[in-house]
Design a protein around this motif. Sequence first.
Motif: not given
Length: 262
Positions: A142-143, A145-157, A179-183, A253-255
């Motif tokens: 989960y750690e 996953t969230l690391l990758h997710t927050f990085a991508s969210w920053a770019v999107v925002m 989803d991409m972060g977890s994958t 589901r993935d994490p």
Amino acid sequence: MLESLWHFINQYFIQPMYTRSGYNSINTLVYALLFGFGVIYTYKYIIKPLKIPVDERLFWAVTPMVVFGATVRALVDGGVLPENPWLLTPGIFFTAFFLILPPIFLDAKLKLYPKITIGWGSLLALWATYMLVANAKNWRPYELTLLHTFASWAVVMAFYKWKPFDKLYLYAVLAHMYDMGSTVAAIHFYHYREVHWVESHLVRWFGAYAYYPWITVILIVVYYALKYLVTDEEERRFWYLAIYILGLGPAVRDPAQMVLQI
């Protein structure tokens, strides 16, 4: 004839659910068509007649049920719940759909929308989450996953602030970034196998991080395709909701699978 038909269905649809062999060209096409027809049917014959507006409230209303369905799917993979066609992919989508219909009808008829839907979904999601936490083995996935997710969210925002687009589609994009972060965490760090037909080739050729440009291009193409092909704004936004669900489900589901198995 019937024996050949059963062999075909078993080989391409039933066995992949139980063996985790993943998607193939045939079931991918069939599931995509079913998904498309399902979105159109649900909007035209359920959402529209019930006069439920496709806005942020609908996104929040369905989110707990998505969390429930995705977590239950992970609990099956983790051996916490028994294998059942209605709890495996794609059966879990139908299960969640049938579970959310009664509260939506009640909400609409009693003019309480979305209170009953959110309450019922939250109750189920809390139960599934409790089962996950009680059986978790390692929270490190989960750690990552969230690391990758927050990085991508920053770019999107940052992009959204520079060039705004429909806010409801932003939710769909953020769900797919999750989803991409977890994958990526599952494949790159824990050597999980990609089960989707096209993406499995991309991962084999270019590695897990190829997901980011690939899915980003798809999200852009889908956004403009819907913008120009679906003239009804409410219907177009319902498609955004469907894309949001497609992203959020595997993202949850993935994490969850990983913390139960690693």
